[in-house]
Scaffold this motif. Structure first.
Motif, PDB file in Angstrom:
ATOM      1  N   VAL A  43      68.064  38.773  41.529  1.00 14.08           N
ATOM      2  CA  VAL A  43      66.733  38.515  42.067  1.00 14.08           C
ATOM      3  C   VAL A  43      65.771  38.158  40.933  1.00 14.08           C
ATOM      4  O   VAL A  43      65.684  38.868  39.926  1.00 14.08           O
ATOM      5  N   GLY A  44      65.096  37.024  41.062  1.00 14.02           N
ATOM      6  CA  GLY A  44      64.125  36.600  40.056  1.00 14.02           C
ATOM      7  C   GLY A  44      64.721  36.362  38.684  1.00 14.02           C
ATOM      8  O   GLY A  44      63.996  36.349  37.696  1.00 14.02           O
ATOM      9  N   LEU A  45      66.039  36.189  38.608  1.00  8.70           N
ATOM     10  CA  LEU A  45      66.751  36.087  37.329  1.00  8.70           C
ATOM     11  C   LEU A  45      66.452  37.304  36.447  1.00  8.70           C
ATOM     12  O   LEU A  45      66.225  37.212  35.258  1.00  8.70           O
ATOM     13  N   SER A  46      66.458  38.472  37.096  1.00 10.12           N
ATOM     14  CA  SER A  46      66.125  39.717  36.390  1.00 10.12           C
ATOM     15  C   SER A  46      67.298  40.289  35.603  1.00 10.12           C
ATOM     16  O   SER A  46      67.086  41.094  34.681  1.00 10.12           O
ATOM     17  N   SER A 105      71.824  50.028  36.677  1.00 11.98           N
ATOM     18  CA  SER A 105      70.843  49.013  37.044  1.00 11.98           C
ATOM     19  C   SER A 105      69.487  49.439  36.508  1.00 11.98           C
ATOM     20  O   SER A 105      69.054  50.572  36.740  1.00 11.98           O
ATOM     21  N   VAL A 106      68.825  48.553  35.774  1.00 10.64           N
ATOM     22  CA  VAL A 106      67.487  48.856  35.270  1.00 10.64           C
ATOM     23  C   VAL A 106      66.543  48.947  36.471  1.00 10.64           C
ATOM     24  O   VAL A 106      66.477  48.021  37.286  1.00 10.64           O
ATOM     25  N   GLU A 107      65.841  50.053  36.591  1.00  6.61           N
ATOM     26  CA  GLU A 107      65.041  50.329  37.786  1.00  6.61           C
ATOM     27  C   GLU A 107      63.930  49.304  38.006  1.00  6.61           C
ATOM     28  O   GLU A 107      63.715  48.825  39.117  1.00  6.61           O
ATOM     29  N   ASP A 108      63.190  48.980  36.963  1.00  6.61           N
ATOM     30  CA  ASP A 108      62.066  48.066  37.112  1.00  6.61           C
ATOM     31  C   ASP A 108      62.032  47.115  35.918  1.00  6.61           C
ATOM     32  O   ASP A 108      61.181  47.237  35.027  1.00  6.61           O
ATOM     33  N   PRO A 109      62.964  46.168  35.871  1.00  2.33           N
ATOM     34  CA  PRO A 109      63.072  45.306  34.691  1.00  2.33           C
ATOM     35  C   PRO A 109      61.852  44.404  34.513  1.00  2.33           C
ATOM     36  O   PRO A 109      61.291  43.898  35.485  1.00  2.33           O
ATOM     37  N   ILE A 110      61.455  44.240  33.260  1.00  6.52           N
ATOM     38  CA  ILE A 110      60.383  43.293  32.950  1.00  6.52           C
ATOM     39  C   ILE A 110      60.868  41.875  33.217  1.00  6.52           C
ATOM     40  O   ILE A 110      60.126  41.031  33.735  1.00  6.52           O
ATOM     41  N   GLN A 111      62.147  41.633  32.855  1.00  4.29           N
ATOM     42  CA  GLN A 111      62.726  40.313  33.092  1.00  4.29           C
ATOM     43  C   GLN A 111      62.657  39.980  34.581  1.00  4.29           C
ATOM     44  O   GLN A 111      62.928  40.820  35.440  1.00  4.29           O
ATOM     45  N   GLY A 112      62.307  38.769  34.890  1.00  2.16           N
ATOM     46  CA  GLY A 112      62.162  38.342  36.276  1.00  2.16           C
ATOM     47  C   GLY A 112      60.745  38.461  36.793  1.00  2.16           C
ATOM     48  O   GLY A 112      60.409  37.908  37.840  1.00  2.16           O
ATOM     49  N   ARG A 113      59.905  39.241  36.067  1.00  5.69           N
ATOM     50  CA  ARG A 113      58.474  39.371  36.383  1.00  5.69           C
ATOM     51  C   ARG A 113      58.212  39.729  37.849  1.00  5.69           C
ATOM     52  O   ARG A 113      57.244  39.276  38.459  1.00  5.69           O
ATOM     53  N   GLU A 122      64.776  47.179  46.121  1.00  9.89           N
ATOM     54  CA  GLU A 122      66.196  47.509  45.959  1.00  9.89           C
ATOM     55  C   GLU A 122      67.052  46.290  45.634  1.00  9.89           C
ATOM     56  O   GLU A 122      68.258  46.427  45.369  1.00  9.89           O
ATOM     57  N   THR A 123      66.470  45.096  45.658  1.00 12.75           N
ATOM     58  CA  THR A 123      67.252  43.894  45.347  1.00 12.75           C
ATOM     59  C   THR A 123      67.776  43.907  43.912  1.00 12.75           C
ATOM     60  O   THR A 123      68.748  43.210  43.615  1.00 12.75           O
ATOM     61  N   THR A 124      67.163  44.687  43.029  1.00 11.96           N
ATOM     62  CA  THR A 124      67.728  44.792  41.684  1.00 11.96           C
ATOM     63  C   THR A 124      69.084  45.501  41.733  1.00 11.96           C
ATOM     64  O   THR A 124      70.028  45.103  41.044  1.00 11.96           O
ATOM     65  N   VAL A 125      69.184  46.543  42.561  1.00 15.16           N
ATOM     66  CA  VAL A 125      70.467  47.242  42.719  1.00 15.16           C
ATOM     67  C   VAL A 125      71.495  46.308  43.346  1.00 15.16           C
ATOM     68  O   VAL A 125      72.656  46.256  42.916  1.00 15.16           O
ATOM     69  N   TRP A 167      67.551  53.664  33.567  1.00 15.32           N
ATOM     70  CA  TRP A 167      68.772  53.071  34.093  1.00 15.32           C
ATOM     71  C   TRP A 167      69.263  53.918  35.259  1.00 15.32           C
ATOM     72  O   TRP A 167      69.469  55.124  35.127  1.00 15.32           O
ATOM     73  N   ARG A 168      69.485  53.294  36.403  1.00 10.89           N
ATOM     74  CA  ARG A 168      70.029  53.980  37.578  1.00 10.89           C
ATOM     75  C   ARG A 168      71.537  53.808  37.612  1.00 10.89           C
ATOM     76  O   ARG A 168      72.055  52.684  37.559  1.00 10.89           O
ATOM     77  N   PHE A 169      72.264  54.912  37.716  1.00 12.97           N
ATOM     78  CA  PHE A 169      73.728  54.846  37.762  1.00 12.97           C
ATOM     79  C   PHE A 169      74.188  54.255  39.088  1.00 12.97           C
ATOM     80  O   PHE A 169      73.767  54.698  40.156  1.00 12.97           O
ATOM     81  N   ILE A 170      75.058  53.241  39.014  1.00 14.43           N
ATOM     82  CA  ILE A 170      75.527  52.549  40.212  1.00 14.43           C
ATOM     83  C   ILE A 170      77.026  52.724  40.427  1.00 14.43           C
ATOM     84  O   ILE A 170      77.474  52.968  41.542  1.00 14.43           O
ATOM     85  N   ALA A 171      77.825  52.603  39.377  1.00 16.61           N
ATOM     86  CA  ALA A 171      79.277  52.605  39.577  1.00 16.61           C
ATOM     87  C   ALA A 171      79.997  53.108  38.336  1.00 16.61           C
ATOM     88  O   ALA A 171      79.541  52.902  37.210  1.00 16.61           O
ATOM     89  N   TYR A 172      81.129  53.758  38.581  1.00 20.24           N
ATOM     90  CA  TYR A 172      82.046  54.130  37.500  1.00 20.24           C
ATOM     91  C   TYR A 172      83.371  53.447  37.813  1.00 20.24           C
ATOM     92  O   TYR A 172      83.992  53.727  38.841  1.00 20.24           O
TER      93      TYR A 172
END
Length: 205
Positions: A43-46, A105-113, A122-125, A167-172
């Motif tokens: 999403v947003g090239l984040s 997954s970075v919770e609120d990345p600066i990248q993608g603005r 949740e689209t970042t996840v 950083w939100r844990f998503i998968a192992y």
């Protein structure tokens, strides 16, 4: 074989692998898989995903301990008959897989603005899950198996691996060459569950 047929074969073989051979995957190949995963849409090239190699025996043991506690809790919540069937399943390749990869997954990345995230943050996840799926298919195309261990307490894993708080844990993921190749899910072969035709039909409105 056509390109579409090859791709469908990869989809068909792409299983959640639990049984691995001990030999490691070449470092160059693991690096290739990471580069392919980074081609996933976001999403947003984040590009919010972060892939962490877990090579330390101490940290792996910590994750195994978290898994054991989480599995015990899951067993305690099930009816006795269901629990017995559940206990017979080999639910993790943690002991056999030569490589362990945690994905965050970075919770609120600066990248993608923030593009595309105002109403659906949740689209970042979801973007990170797309990267995991891309990694998985790239691995399958190279004859490498991936197993997603989901019976884990996320915050406990994040602390054990000392990841940043943002950083939100998503998968192992357990990664390695599978000991067997199957084109049907293990849970289907063991009689745990069957595929449903409703999942292969359009819902129309």
């Amino acid at each position: 074989m056509t390109t579409s047929a090859i791709l469908e074969d990869v989809f068909r073989w792409r299983r959640d692998v639990r049984h691995f051979r001990p030999e490691p995957v070449a470092e160059a190949t693991l690096d290739e898989l990471l580069q392919v995963a980074s081609m996933a849409p976001s999403v947003g090239l984040s590009e919010p995903w972060r892939f962490m190699r877990v090579d330390s025996p101490t940290r792996r043991d910590a994750v195994r301990g978290i898994f054991a506690r989480s599995q015990a809790d899951a067993l305690a919540e099930r009816e006795s008959e269901d629990a017995a069937a559940y206990a017979r399943l080999k639910l993790a390749g943690l002991d056999d897989a030569p490589h362990h990869i945690a994905v965050f997954s970075v919770e609120d990345p600066i990248q993608g603005r923030g593009l595309g995230r105002r109403t659906m943050p949740e689209t970042t996840v979801w973007s990170t899950v797309m990267a995991i799926h891309t990694f998985w298919l790239a691995a399958a195309a190279r004859g490498i198996g991936v197993g997603w261990v989901s019976i884990l307490e996320p915050e406990a894993v994040r602390q054990a691996l000392e990841s940043p708080a943002s950083w939100r844990f998503i998968a192992y993921l357990c990664v390695g060459y599978p000991s067997e190749r199957h084109d049907t899910p293990e849970l289907e072969r063991l009689g745990w569950e069957q595929r449903q035709s409703a999942c292969r039909e359009w819902v129309r409105r």
